[in-house]
Design an enzyme around this catalytic site. Structure first.
Site, PDB file in Angstrom:
ATOM      1  N   GLY A 297       0.831  -1.193   0.000  1.00  0.00           N
ATOM      2  CA  GLY A 297       0.000   0.000   0.000  1.00  0.00           C
ATOM      3  C   GLY A 297       0.870   1.249   0.000  1.00  0.00           C
ATOM      4  O   GLY A 297       2.017   1.223  -0.447  1.00  0.00           O
TER       5      GLY A 297
ATOM      6  N   GLU B  99       1.938  -2.652  24.285  1.00  0.00           N
ATOM      7  CA  GLU B  99       2.717  -1.414  24.311  1.00  0.00           C
ATOM      8  C   GLU B  99       2.272  -0.540  25.486  1.00  0.00           C
ATOM      9  O   GLU B  99       1.073  -0.423  25.745  1.00  0.00           O
ATOM     10  CB  GLU B  99       2.534  -0.656  22.986  1.00  0.00           C
TER      11      GLU B  99
ATOM     12  N   HIS C 293       7.267   2.674  18.852  1.00  0.00           N
ATOM     13  CA  HIS C 293       6.131   2.990  17.983  1.00  0.00           C
ATOM     14  C   HIS C 293       6.184   4.446  17.501  1.00  0.00           C
ATOM     15  O   HIS C 293       5.230   5.212  17.628  1.00  0.00           O
ATOM     16  CB  HIS C 293       4.813   2.719  18.691  1.00  0.00           C
TER      17      HIS C 293
END
Length: 329
Positions: A153, A264, A283
């Site tokens: 993508g 997380e 992240h």
């Protein structure tokens, strides 16, 4: 006056305040000392009474959503929405939006930062020099190696063009590939097994869906080329971390670069932290100044458009079989 609350991190500054206020909204933010990812039990307390949430990656379960009768939209900052129960949102008439197309360059840069950090032993070399050691080592050259991109993508395409510039051979797997892009850039589209077997670096750029959860598992790790490297800047749910640790400890994988994890923040007791052949980050793939600004702007615009009766089709990820959705119930 409708009310919006921003629960995403680092939302104190940005264009979203002006956009929302100009759209007729009262705007609040969750206090800095409250971390809804670490304290999900406080979500209802913090967002009760708000019609719109400019949301981070905190968890919106069916139980939470059922306790928020005023909620009309969860406008996600970013492109992931696996933390939101879409089925429950459909049933409750809550729109869920994302911000596509604003952070693909940032994620691609982070994927390559991890790839190059692993390839050039950046972590161990930095630590060695700081401790007065001078231990040089030979590593495989990145130029001329093969990268396998799982998911072609926007982000996968941004990774592909960078890889071509680095002199890498590019393989890609995607259930619905962009053939024109692949042809233009001479990217070889292959099935997943072929990609795993032939790639020196495998980088993940898929969303988490029922079909992709733990797509990297014991079976697929065993199919990866011995001595290859896994890079994940997409979602932690794509990887069976127990199986990954086994593959790294056995030496079947040379290394891994990970920006995302099952849980997380990554717990300090995670075995991943103890492995010398793993490079970790928190992240930050979708975070650079430009992406931060543009994602907040789009998230705010999605809220205003829905309030004003517009339907940002490219941003709404649920309510696919719904017609006539209105802000007022």
């Amino acid at each position: 006056m409708p009310r919006t609350i921003c629960t995403a991190k680092m939302c104190e500054f940005g264009p979203h305040f002006e956009i929302l206020q100009a759209g007729g909204f009262e705007v609040a933010i969750v206090p800095n000392e409250v971390d809804l990812r670490k304290e999900p039990e406080r979500i209802v307390e913090q967002v009760q009474g708000f019609e719109a949430i400019l949301a981070g990656a905190e968890l919106y379960t069916r139980d939470v959503l059922q306790q928020l009768p005023d909620l009309r939209i969860i406008s996600r900052y970013g492109v992931g929405y696996d933390a939101v129960d879409l089925e429950a949102c459909d049933e409750l008439g809550i729109a869920v939006t994302i911000t596509p197309g604003v952070n693909h360059h940032s994620v691609a840069e982070q994927a390559f930062a991890l790839l190059m950090g692993v390839a050039r032993l950046t972590r161990s070399q930095d630590r060695a020099v700081r401790s007065g050691q001078w231990e040089r080592a030979l590593t495989p050259r990145v130029w001329g190696s093969t990268i396998g991109i799982v998911g072609l993508g926007r982000i996968g395409q941004a990774v592909a063009t960078r890889a071509i510039g680095m002199g890498m051979q590019v393989l890609a797997y995607d259930p619905f590939p962009n053939q024109a892009f692949a042809d233009e850039h001479q990217i070889k589209l292959v099935d997943l097994d072929t990609l795993l077997a032939q790639s020196d670096y495998v980088t993940l750029h898929l969303p988490v869906t029922p079909d992709t959860i733990d797509i990297i598992n014991r079976d697929t790790l065993a199919k990866m080329k011995p001595g290859s490297v896994l890079i994940n800047t997409a979602r932690g749910g794509l990887v069976d971390e127990v199986a990954l640790v086994e593959a790294l400890e056995s030496g079947h994988l040379r290394a891994a670069g990970l920006d995302v994890f099952k849980k997380e923040p990554l717990p300090v007791e995670s075995p991943l932290i103890k492995l010398e052949n793993v490079l970790l980050s928190c992240h930050i793939g979708g975070l650079d100044q430009e992406s931060h600004r543009d994602a907040y702007a789009m998230a705010a615009q999605n809220i205003v458009k829905l309030y004003q009766g517009e339907w940002p089709e490219e941003c709404v990820v649920n309510l696919k079989n719904t017609t006539g959705w209105k802000w007022s119930r």
